[in-house]
Design a protein around this motif. Structure first.
Motif, PDB file in Angstrom:
ATOM      1  N   ILE A 172       0.840  -1.193   0.068  1.00 50.03           N
ATOM      2  CA  ILE A 172      -0.004   0.133  -0.124  1.00 50.03           C
ATOM      3  C   ILE A 172       0.718   1.227   0.138  1.00 50.03           C
ATOM      4  CG2 ILE A 172      -1.702   1.234   1.395  1.00 50.03           C
ATOM      5  CD1 ILE A 172      -2.907  -1.458   2.155  1.00 50.03           C
ATOM      6  N   ILE A 173       1.909   1.213   0.984  1.00 46.03           N
ATOM      7  CA  ILE A 173       2.715   2.381   0.885  1.00 46.03           C
ATOM      8  C   ILE A 173       3.411   2.654  -0.308  1.00 46.03           C
ATOM      9  CG2 ILE A 173       4.800   3.453   1.969  1.00 46.03           C
ATOM     10  CD1 ILE A 173       3.769   1.974   4.769  1.00 46.03           C
ATOM     11  N   LEU A 176       0.804   4.080  -2.894  1.00 40.97           N
ATOM     12  CA  LEU A 176       0.751   5.479  -2.789  1.00 40.97           C
ATOM     13  C   LEU A 176       1.858   6.298  -3.063  1.00 40.97           C
ATOM     14  CD1 LEU A 176      -1.388   5.097   0.667  1.00 40.97           C
ATOM     15  CD2 LEU A 176      -2.116   5.339  -1.846  1.00 40.97           C
ATOM     16  N   VAL A 179       2.182   6.651  -6.833  1.00 48.93           N
ATOM     17  CA  VAL A 179       0.945   7.403  -7.558  1.00 48.93           C
ATOM     18  C   VAL A 179       1.222   8.748  -7.164  1.00 48.93           C
ATOM     19  CG1 VAL A 179      -1.330   7.867  -7.560  1.00 48.93           C
ATOM     20  CG2 VAL A 179      -0.607   5.420  -7.578  1.00 48.93           C
ATOM     21  N   ILE A 180       1.364   9.091  -6.035  1.00 47.79           N
ATOM     22  CA  ILE A 180       1.593  10.765  -5.331  1.00 47.79           C
ATOM     23  C   ILE A 180       2.832  10.961  -6.391  1.00 47.79           C
ATOM     24  CG2 ILE A 180       2.247  11.908  -3.595  1.00 47.79           C
ATOM     25  CD1 ILE A 180       0.520  10.074  -1.892  1.00 47.79           C
TER      26      ILE A 180
END
Length: 331
Positions: A172-173, A176, A179-180
């Protein structure tokens, strides 16, 4: 913005786009000779692309086999959970590298436009998988280090689903952050997001992995009582060493080129390509390590990969159980 897949993260550098806009010139101009003449750099580019493609094929087969047996044919334990997720990350990285290599070869022979959105897609996927594998190996190294230094605490106070929780958090990290970073870059909110991301990885992961590797090496080879441990610890130690020597060079090259923006394009591209080749080797070598360490050298008949993996990881589990019993007996 250059979207050269095999150049990968170098293509996501905002300075190239800014320089192209300021000079109002086509970004292809500096490398026209590279793409249309049979220069040594182009020959090297073709050879590296083909090498990455061939190595990726074997790596995909090896990691796919590990995923199949650990995921569907064997009972999982906390340790094999980490190995399974690492194999998935390596598989994703190899798929991205092989696709980029194919597109790069086609573009060199003018069968595919050099600048394609597909390059960006696979670049982002490669960056995501590369980071995930790096974080997973860091977690594995810390987990193995704690299991060796504090065996009873690791066995008794470790939550039942700790490995699964850590792996899910890492995925997940990593997703994210990728994507960020891409969103910030696309909208020019924060330039050089790739640089800051790689720098953060180097500052956080490299020291932790290096210290853990040294501790494992000392405990495994310089203390006679530790030499009776399972083969899985040796396999992980080798995987960590290969990662430090093969995967981190790509991060170092990317960081170095940030501080040398006026480097020749051919030299820069060749360095990134070599870094990607090393990363490809790293993602492909773990199944070979499991095979060589886990196989029975005295066996006359050929053993299946399932038997080898069962011996490798079952032996580590048995060693942990024996270690716990011995420690409790001493207390």
């Amino acid at each position: 913005m250059s979207n050269d897949g095999l150049g990968s993260w170098s293509t996501l550098n905002a300075s190239l786009e800014d320089n192209g806009a300021e000079n109002e010139t086509d970004l292809l101009t500096p490398q026209d000779g590279f793409d249309h003449e049979l220069s040594p750099y182009r020959i090297a580019d073709i050879l590296i692309s083909i090498s990455i493609l061939l190595i990726s094929i074997f790596g995909l087969m090896g990691n796919g086999t590990v995923i199949w047996f650990l995921g569907f044919c064997m009972k999982r334990n906390p340790f094999t959970t980490f190995i399974l997720h690492l194999a998935v990350a390596d598989l994703g990285a190899l798929m991205s590298l092989s696709c980029c290599s194919i597109m790069r070869i086609l573009s060199l022979f003018s069968f595919l436009p050099l600048y394609s959105n597909l390059f960006v897609v696979f670049d982002c996927l490669l960056f995501f998988m590369y980071n995930t594998g790096q974080y997973l190996l860091t977690a594995i190294s810390i987990d193995r280090c704690v299991s060796v230094v504090f065996p009873l605490w690791h066995r008794c106070h470790r939550p039942p689903h700790f490995s699964t929780l850590v792996c899910a958090t890492i995925w997940i990290i990593s997703f994210l952050l990728t994507v960020i970073g891409m969103i910030l870059f696309i909208f020019n909110i924060l330039l050089y997001t790739i640089f800051y991301h790689l720098l953060m990885n180097a500052i956080l992961c490299l020291p932790l992995m290096t210290v853990s590797t040294l501790v494992l090496f000392i405990k495994l080879y310089f203390r006679s009582q530790q030499r009776k441990k399972g083969k899985a610890l040796t396999a992980i130690l080798l995987a960590l060493l290969f990662f430090l020597f093969l995967a981190f060079p790509l991060t170092c090259i990317s960081l170095i080129r940030f501080f040398t923006p006026h480097i020749d394009y051919n030299v820069e591209f060749f360095a990134i390509s070599v870094g990607l080749l090393c990363s490809c080797l790293n993602s492909s070598i773990n199944p070979l390590i499991y095979f060589l360490i886990g196989r029975n050298k005295r066996a006359r008949s050929r053993e299946s990969m399932k038997v080898i993996l069962q011996r490798l990881f079952k032996e580590e589990e048995n060693c942990r159980e024996k270690r716990e019993v011995s420690v409790q007996t001493q207390m």
